[in-house]
Design an enzyme around this catalytic site. Structure first.
Site: not given
Lengths: 341, 341
Positions: B290, B284
């Site tokens: 991130r 993902e």
């Protein structure tokens, strides 16, 4: 010494449930319902439900003392209104108090609160005070979702919860964040709702800055923290993304996880990921999972076995089974010291 | 070969969000809203959002192919009604399809569905068919909570979902069970709602007997299964209490977990507890988390590192990174074989 910080009175005499059923049946006409005094349970009856159950297992497993609160799934704060919850909490808290008086060296009481959906948490303060002052409660259970799986309450960082936190700080008692039964068909109570609530509560705390306002407030997240330790990297990354300090600084002076994880690899992960000072021994025995694991021949909820099979140092294990609980629950520590322990 | 079964188009051109904003702003007067044809995004623009992002990271991490679906948090099925979701799904699915045509050896499309709260899931079948037949979708994302955190839909075992399952079986495509954004203030989207949904879906499946009716249906639970592997003992015990067969027999012919767990101990637990044949490699990437983990110097979502550092046999690792995906997504396998891979 081994302190189990997570026990509920799941074996209470049937008269309790019968009283509750009468209360629920009379919700539309509360004046026809039962009064507190209508519930009569003798000390002998209490002993008959405790000795062959919790006390027997505590003896078998070498657990010295359990922090004992009303059955979580029976709190059912979604039923009725504040008065309903108020009567029910008073009765349930009294029973746990009586158990702790009957076995003062084996049980210490923790209170449930008379929460009700849409009702200000401040209304729970009198029962909290009564349980601490009259019953010697060393902790309380705080339900982040009194609606029973509809999650209509604001996050735990909302100011509406502050009156409870202020009282907790004043009394120096911690709270276990524990939901009750789910009436939402999407959520199985013990298989989804409990674990989701643990994860949800942790993330609410991560998003907020509650402990800036209450630096001495202490919250226990049960069931090994839900999904949190397993996804510790995710939460560390989310804290970074939200501009929060490292989790150790942001939350771990105030948030603790219990050991109610019912297999060895999960327990190992908990001990591996979470600092030992943030872990409290617990089993929630005679709770969600009561059977014997056919793979081990032992009860799923015999969590002492997992802790002892884990590669904990003796010092860490002593912290987890005793010292941390004495620090997190100062009124328990005082109680034990009063008993010369 | 490494197949990443969990990628979303999180970097789509800003024109997409602008279109959606116009759609939302015109909900009260839909005839004033944008039409599909109003969204104009060139192939060059698509490449500009893919090459420096997903494709660059896939190359850096040695990921050969990603199963690519519309951004999960943007599905937002709670907004508007069926027509709203229908237009939005059509547009988002077309973009993922176009990306997969631009890079046919690097991306395979998966479809979002035009779900809407309170609307029969059967209404999603035409879009599902269109995506499989016209776009070559190899899978779909199924949202167990189109309400966005209010959990008003019945459990996934409810017969209202069956028309989707029937079509999935007919096409032999699996579904990833994936919620969208939470509009319930109790639930942070990626820190609580996603993980809770994974746990909830697994428990719904455990409570039911869906795979007796659909023995070839396959569902992927993302984010490493939420809290499930960490609490595997709890779920085994709950299955016993509910009179269900062992989880291997009851669910593991049909349920698979991805590897989106963003730290080493969590990944190790997943590989330790869940049979290798039930695990699918995924990251993902460019998703919920991130940033770079300051403790490792690598991205939290660089899950290949965790898998390679785990003590997997070469055979298990080959299953997890490639063979299982080929078995769970037969249309992907056919696509790859058509490419001589």
């Amino acid at each position: 010494m081994i302190i189990d910080c997570h026990g509920h009175y799941t074996t209470a005499p049937p008269a309790l449930e019968a009283w509750r059923t009468r209360q629920i049946d009379s919700l539309a006409e509360p004046w026809t319902g039962p009064r507190r005094a209508d519930l009569r349970i003798s000390d002998d009856e209490l002993c008959e439900t405790i000795e062959p159950n919790q006390l027997r297992l505590m003896d078998e497993r070498g657990i010295d003392l359990t922090i004992f609160s009303p059955r979580a799934s029976f709190m059912a704060h979604h039923i009725g209104g504040f008065e309903t919850s108020s009567e029910w909490a008073a009765i349930c808290n009294e029973l746990c108090h009586r158990v702790s008086r009957l076995y003062p060296d084996r049980f210490a009481p923790a209170a449930m609160l008379p929460q009700s959906p849409g009702v200000e948490p401040a209304t729970c303060v009198p029962e909290l005070s009564r349980c601490v002052e009259e019953y010697g409660a060393v902790a309380l259970n705080l339900n982040p979702d009194p609606s029973g799986g509809h999650w209509t309450a604001p996050p735990l960082t909302d100011r509406s919860w502050y009156p409870i936190y202020e009282k907790m700080v004043e009394y120096d008692v911690p709270a276990m964040v524990h939901v009750s039964t789910s009436v939402n068909p999407a959520f199985h109570t013990t298989g989804a709702h409990y674990l989701n609530a643990d994860t949800t509560a942790f993330m609410q705390l991560l998003q907020g800055d509650l402990f800036r306002d209450f630096p001495t407030l202490r919250l226990i997240i049960p069931h090994g923290g839900g999904a949190v330790p397993y996804h510790w990297g995710r939460f560390r990354g989310l804290a970074m993304a939200l501009g929060k300090p490292e989790l150790e600084e942001h939350l771990l002076n105030n948030v603790f996880f219990d050991t109610c994880v019912y297999h060895q690899p999960g327990s190992d992960l908990l001990f591996d990921v979470i600092p030992a000072r943030n872990i409290l021994f617990a089993s929630e025995m005679i709770g969600a999972v009561r059977s014997v694991d056919p793979c081990t021949g032992h009860h799923f909820d015999d969590t002492r076995r997992y802790a002892e099979a884990a590669k904990l140092s003796e010092e860490d294990w002593a912290d987890i089974r005793e010292h941390n609980a004495r620090a997190v629950y100062p009124r328990l520590d005082a109680l034990l010291k009063g008993q010369g322990r």
